[in-house]
Motif scaffolding. Sequence first.
Motif, short mmCIF file in Angstrom:
data_model
loop_
_atom_site.label_atom_id
_atom_site.label_comp_id
_atom_site.label_asym_id
_atom_site.label_seq_id
_atom_site.Cartn_x
_atom_site.Cartn_y
_atom_site.Cartn_z
N ALA A 1 0.84 -1.21 0.00
CA ALA A 1 0.00 0.00 0.00
C ALA A 1 0.87 1.25 0.00
N ASP A 2 1.93 1.25 0.82
CA ASP A 2 2.82 2.41 0.86
C ASP A 2 3.59 2.55 -0.45
N ASP A 3 3.95 1.41 -1.05
CA ASP A 3 4.63 1.44 -2.34
C ASP A 3 3.74 2.11 -3.39
N THR A 4 2.47 1.76 -3.42
CA THR A 4 1.52 2.35 -4.36
C THR A 4 1.38 3.84 -4.12
N ASN A 5 1.28 4.22 -2.85
CA ASN A 5 1.14 5.64 -2.51
C ASN A 5 2.38 6.43 -2.93
N LEU A 6 3.57 5.87 -2.67
CA LEU A 6 4.81 6.55 -3.06
C LEU A 6 4.91 6.68 -4.58
N ARG A 7 4.48 5.67 -5.29
CA ARG A 7 4.54 5.74 -6.76
C ARG A 7 3.56 6.79 -7.30
N ARG A 8 2.40 6.93 -6.64
CA ARG A 8 1.46 8.00 -7.02
C ARG A 8 2.08 9.37 -6.78
N HIS A 9 2.77 9.50 -5.64
CA HIS A 9 3.48 10.75 -5.35
C HIS A 9 4.50 11.04 -6.46
N LEU A 10 5.26 10.03 -6.85
CA LEU A 10 6.28 10.23 -7.88
C LEU A 10 5.68 10.64 -9.22
N VAL A 11 4.56 10.04 -9.59
CA VAL A 11 3.91 10.41 -10.85
C VAL A 11 3.44 11.86 -10.79
N ARG A 12 2.82 12.24 -9.67
CA ARG A 12 2.36 13.63 -9.52
C ARG A 12 3.54 14.59 -9.53
N LEU A 13 4.61 14.22 -8.84
CA LEU A 13 5.79 15.09 -8.82
C LEU A 13 6.42 15.20 -10.20
N GLU A 14 6.40 14.14 -10.99
CA GLU A 14 6.92 14.20 -12.36
C GLU A 14 6.09 15.16 -13.21
N HIS A 15 4.77 15.11 -13.05
CA HIS A 15 3.90 16.05 -13.79
C HIS A 15 4.19 17.49 -13.36
N ARG A 16 4.37 17.69 -12.07
CA ARG A 16 4.69 19.04 -11.58
C ARG A 16 6.04 19.51 -12.13
N ARG A 17 7.02 18.60 -12.18
CA ARG A 17 8.33 18.97 -12.72
C ARG A 17 8.21 19.40 -14.17
N TRP A 18 7.41 18.68 -14.94
CA TRP A 18 7.22 19.02 -16.35
C TRP A 18 6.57 20.40 -16.48
N LEU A 19 5.54 20.66 -15.68
CA LEU A 19 4.87 21.96 -15.74
C LEU A 19 5.81 23.10 -15.33
N LEU A 20 6.60 22.88 -14.30
CA LEU A 20 7.55 23.92 -13.88
C LEU A 20 8.63 24.14 -14.92
N ASP A 21 9.10 23.06 -15.55
CA ASP A 21 10.07 23.21 -16.64
C ASP A 21 9.47 24.08 -17.75
N ALA A 22 8.22 23.80 -18.11
CA ALA A 22 7.55 24.58 -19.16
C ALA A 22 7.39 26.04 -18.73
N GLY B 1 -1.10 25.38 -13.24
CA GLY B 1 -1.28 23.93 -13.37
C GLY B 1 -0.47 23.18 -12.32
N ASP B 2 0.77 23.62 -12.08
CA ASP B 2 1.59 23.01 -11.03
C ASP B 2 0.94 23.20 -9.67
N SER B 3 0.44 24.38 -9.41
CA SER B 3 -0.20 24.65 -8.12
C SER B 3 -1.42 23.77 -7.91
N VAL B 4 -2.22 23.60 -8.96
CA VAL B 4 -3.40 22.74 -8.85
C VAL B 4 -2.98 21.30 -8.56
N LEU B 5 -1.94 20.81 -9.25
CA LEU B 5 -1.44 19.45 -8.98
C LEU B 5 -0.95 19.32 -7.55
N ALA B 6 -0.25 20.32 -7.06
CA ALA B 6 0.26 20.28 -5.68
C ALA B 6 -0.89 20.25 -4.69
N TRP B 7 -1.86 21.13 -4.87
CA TRP B 7 -3.00 21.17 -3.95
C TRP B 7 -3.80 19.87 -4.00
N ARG B 8 -4.01 19.36 -5.21
CA ARG B 8 -4.77 18.11 -5.36
C ARG B 8 -4.04 16.96 -4.69
#
Length: 155
Positions: A57-78, A131-138
Amino acid sequence: MTDPTGDVAHLIQTALTPVFLLSGIGILLGLFNTRLARVSDDMAHAATLLTGDVSPADDTNLRRHLVRLEHRRWLLDASIVVGGIGGASTCAAAFVLFLGSVGKSAVTGWLIGLFAVALGCTVISLVVFLGDSVLAWRGLRQEGLLPRSINNMAK
């Protein structure tokens, strides 16, 4: 007869507009970079936590965090790239302004175009940053904070 002092004063007043815009863009780029550094640190921390002994369960949660953080990284890069283009366009507009006043050439079209690019890129970078802020808040609402250690995960 034209007043050369008045002409120079008008040129300086006109040149201040891009300087203020460039200053604002610089502040935004600093904010974007700071936010990107935090996201990068969180990604590294989550990846480190995944190397430990975690429950499925924690592994799944951490992987969800990583996916969200990757999306945020992409938005911040843009945001940073588009904001940088806006800053470069602002500098180019100021340069064209000076060329036009010194050379008495017709640069109005270039000046308007460069200011339009600068303002458009600044607006786009702010929208992408939103978009990054919305991902962070969500992510905070749905997944909570990223655990600081493996010991805190099961609690």
